[in-house]
Design a protein around this motif. Structure first.
Motif, short mmCIF file in Angstrom:
data_model
loop_
_atom_site.label_atom_id
_atom_site.label_comp_id
_atom_site.label_asym_id
_atom_site.label_seq_id
_atom_site.Cartn_x
_atom_site.Cartn_y
_atom_site.Cartn_z
N CYS A 1 -7.61 1.64 -3.03
CA CYS A 1 -7.16 0.40 -2.41
C CYS A 1 -8.37 -0.33 -1.84
O CYS A 1 -8.82 -0.06 -0.74
CB CYS A 1 -6.13 0.70 -1.33
N THR A 2 -8.90 -1.24 -2.62
CA THR A 2 -10.10 -1.95 -2.20
C THR A 2 -9.80 -3.39 -1.80
O THR A 2 -10.71 -4.17 -1.62
CB THR A 2 -11.14 -1.97 -3.33
N LEU B 1 1.74 -2.44 -2.66
CA LEU B 1 2.29 -1.22 -2.06
C LEU B 1 1.17 -0.25 -1.66
O LEU B 1 1.30 0.45 -0.65
CB LEU B 1 3.28 -0.55 -3.01
N GLN B 2 0.08 -0.21 -2.42
CA GLN B 2 -1.06 0.62 -2.04
C GLN B 2 -1.65 0.12 -0.72
O GLN B 2 -2.02 0.93 0.14
CB GLN B 2 -2.13 0.59 -3.13
N MET B 3 -1.73 -1.19 -0.57
CA MET B 3 -2.24 -1.75 0.68
C MET B 3 -1.34 -1.34 1.84
O MET B 3 -1.82 -0.94 2.90
CB MET B 3 -2.29 -3.28 0.59
N ASP B 4 -0.04 -1.44 1.64
CA ASP B 4 0.93 -1.08 2.69
C ASP B 4 0.81 0.40 3.05
O ASP B 4 0.75 0.76 4.22
CB ASP B 4 2.34 -1.41 2.20
N CYS B 5 0.73 1.23 2.02
CA CYS B 5 0.60 2.67 2.23
C CYS B 5 -0.67 3.01 3.00
O CYS B 5 -0.66 3.81 3.93
CB CYS B 5 0.62 3.38 0.88
N SER B 6 -1.75 2.36 2.63
CA SER B 6 -3.03 2.61 3.29
C SER B 6 -2.98 2.28 4.78
O SER B 6 -3.50 3.03 5.61
CB SER B 6 -4.13 1.80 2.59
N ASN C 1 3.82 -5.96 11.27
CA ASN C 1 3.79 -7.38 10.94
C ASN C 1 3.10 -7.63 9.59
O ASN C 1 3.57 -8.44 8.79
CB ASN C 1 3.09 -8.18 12.04
N LYS C 2 2.00 -6.94 9.35
CA LYS C 2 1.31 -7.07 8.07
C LYS C 2 2.18 -6.54 6.93
O LYS C 2 2.20 -7.10 5.84
CB LYS C 2 -0.04 -6.34 8.10
N SER C 3 2.89 -5.46 7.20
CA SER C 3 3.77 -4.88 6.20
C SER C 3 4.86 -5.88 5.81
O SER C 3 5.19 -6.03 4.63
CB SER C 3 4.40 -3.60 6.75
#
Length: 83
Positions: free
Chosen positions: A6-7, A32-37, A56-58
């Motif tokens: 997740c870059t 979803l990778q961003m959310d998981c990270s 909030n970001k999620s």
């Protein structure tokens, strides 16, 4: 299957959505990778404000997913509102 780290940062959500050569599936997977990270980087010692920021970001990520896959994004948002 996407095998990438997740870059991408939260600020790049719109760039991800506008990526013309990516499939919708790839866009959703990256979001979803961003959310998981974000959630995996929270710990028991995380401040309440940090947890609220991630929540909030999620929500913003789920709203972006909704633009690509309405049913999936809506499901995430409905579930988030119930919790």
């Amino acid at each position: 299957m996407i095998q990438s780290s997740c870059t991408y940062s939260f600020e790049e959500i719109e760039d991800i959505l506008e990526h013309a050569t990516w499939t919708d599936k790839k866009k959703v997977n990256i979001l979803l990778q961003m959310d998981c990270s974000m959630y995996t980087n929270l710990g028991i010692d995380s401040l309440r404000s940090e947890k609220e920021e991630v929540t909030n970001k999620s929500r913003k990520i789920y709203e972006a997913i909704q633009k690509v896959d309405y049913a999936m994004g809506s499901s995430f948002l409905i579930l988030m509102d119930k919790l």
